[in-house]
Structures are given as C-alpha cells and as structure tokens.
Design a protein around this motif. Sequence first.
Motif: not given
Length: 315
Positions: A57, A111-113, A115-117, A243
């Motif tokens: 990342a 999610l962008a940063n 990958h989770r809600t 992001n």
Amino acid sequence: MELKSRKKIHIREVAPRDGFQSWPNFIPTDKKLEIIRLLLEAGITEMETTAFVSPNAIPQLRDAADLMGLVPKDGCIHSPLVPNLKGAELALDSGADKLVVVISATDAHNLANVHRTVKESLEDLQSIFRLAKERGKPVIGAIAVAFGCPYQGDVPEDSVYRLAEAYINGGASCVILADTTGMATPTRILQLLGEFKNRFPQTPYSLHLHNNRGVAMANLYAALGVGADMFDTALGGIGGCPNVPVAAGNLPTEDVVFMLEDMGYDTGLDLIKLIGAARDLEEILGQTLPGQVMKSGPRDPRLAAKYVVARNREC
Ligand code: COA
Ligand code: ZN
C-alpha cells in the motif's frame, strides 16, 4: 509588541509519516533519520515517525521497523500510524511509545485507504486497545476525512461522533479530527469542534489540517479561537494521503510556529532550526516545498539575512 499570553500549544510533527509517504520516490532511511534528528534538535517532542502499513500500500514507508530502531528515543514520543491490529503489533514490537489508529468517517474513503468498511475497521479496534493496554501504551484515535470526503463530499457529523465515541469508549487518550483533503472552512471547524466539545468535554482533541484549498491556516486560527491547543503539522508543508485524488500538503510546521509564537503562544520550538531543517528537506528531495517562512525568514531582519536571504543568494 508586548506579549502577554504564553499559552502552550502542542505540535505533533507528521512529516516523517504523512510527508514521506506522499513523496513519489522512496527516501533512504538515513536521509529520513537526518531530518528526524533536525526536528528533534528544533525541539519537537512528539512525532508521527512512520506508519506500520502494508508495504504494497505504502512502499515509501517499508523501512518502518528499521527506522524505529534507529531514531533517538530520549525527549520525544514516537507515535506511528497503524491501520489494523497487525500494524499495532509491529509498531509496539518496534518500540512505539504511542499508537495512532486511523479510521475514516466514510466507507468510501476507508475502503480506498484500508480496504475495509468503517464497521470492519471498528471490529479490529478492541483488540488494538487491548494490546496497547497490555503493553502500557496510549492510543490516539484519528478520524480521517472528518470535514469532507473526496469520494462522498459532505460527511454527516454523526458518523464523526460515532467514531469518536468508539475511540473514547476504547480508552483513547486523544482524538484527532483530520481534514485529510483540505475541505474544511472556519465555519465547519467551529461547528464540529463546538459539538465535539459539547459531547466529549473531557476528551483531548487535536486537529490535522491539509491545505488543498489554501484554507488550512484560517482553519487553525478559527480552532485556536475556541481553545484548540494541539495540532499536527509537517516540516516544509510536505504531505498528502495517497488515497485522495488530488492530495496536498499539511500546514508547514515552521509557518505555524512563526504565527503562533508571534501571537504570543508557546510552542517550545526553535523557528530558526525548523527553517534550517525545512531547507535541508528541500535539498534532500531536490524540490521546492510549500512552506513560506523558510523562504521569507523570521521577522527579525538580521536573522532573516543570516539564515534565509544569504542562503537564497547561494541558490
Ligand atoms: N503492516 C504490514 N503488513 C501488513 C499490515 C500492516 N499493518 N497489514 C497487513 N499486512 C500484510 C499482510 O500480512 C499480507 O501480507 P502477505 O501478502 O505477505 O500475506 C498483506 O499485507 C495483505 O494483507 P490484507 O489483510 O489482505 O490487507 P490488504 O491488502 O487488504 O490491505 C491494509 C489492508 C490496511 C494493510 C493496507 O490497505 C494498508 O496498509 N493501508 C494503509 C493506507 C495508509 O497508510 N494510508 C495513508 C494514511 S491515512
Ligand atoms: Zn494527513
């Protein structure tokens, strides 16, 4: 001018994380260390030294553990950023004094940063707090995109307060309200801070203000007016979340120190040394940074001549 008030303002330096992550090329560890040493010499007492994140990342911070092993520990709290439990474990194993957990106020940015809600990130939170407690280390809860989201636009204030509540219930020592994308204005700062203080009067809070739209210093000034006394800033004004579609820098530490000290606040920092460090950072990176005070110098013309004008002539 007679200066009466000497209210303390705590500056947490974030260039080594927020700044170095935003640079397109990997900055060698020894060069990062050089800047960190200059920041410590200028009086910085708390620093977001790096982030324990996936090297896929953020490859720019893949040396997090090595760097943490090399940084001087005396007199400075090292509070790296962590996005999940794995990051928290790695950071604590590397000698972090404090953790900064980051969750965004919107699903779109989270999610962008990471990958989770937001809900999924919150599920990790209790184990991070538990681990930090076992090791006797405090946790700061950072709320990204608290004043606006680059994907969603307006952010419902309630989602900011819900995250703050989760952090506070977990035992966070402080909550950072982050304007990750420079979408705040003084009116929004006053609104969110007013309600935050109303709901969480006992909780220390700090502001992390990006300057994407040129309003960050006005936002800091507005926050000062309602009693804010902790800010994240970055040497030279370097910084930006990868992001965010059009990322831009943080408030430059030296510009903030220039303004605050002249207004009578006590930052405990040495402006001349910060200017020197910011100029060295520009040299290492080979590019001009957004900070203004490193270009124009302090108020005292003799000091400006000695530390800034002479060097400008050399360039
Ligand atoms: N530090 C180092 N490595 C990590 C890690 C961490 N905190 N968390 C996960 N990893 C590793 C996993 O072990 C796995 O490694 P492997 O492929 O060798 O098995 C790999 O990364 C993928 O793990 P996964 O849990 O599937 O994560 P992901 O790919 O969905 O990425 C994050 C999630 C949170 C790790 C990643 O998005 C991230 O690091 N984001 C940080 C973003 C950031 O710092 N933004 C700027 C600050 S606001
Ligand atoms: Zn930031």
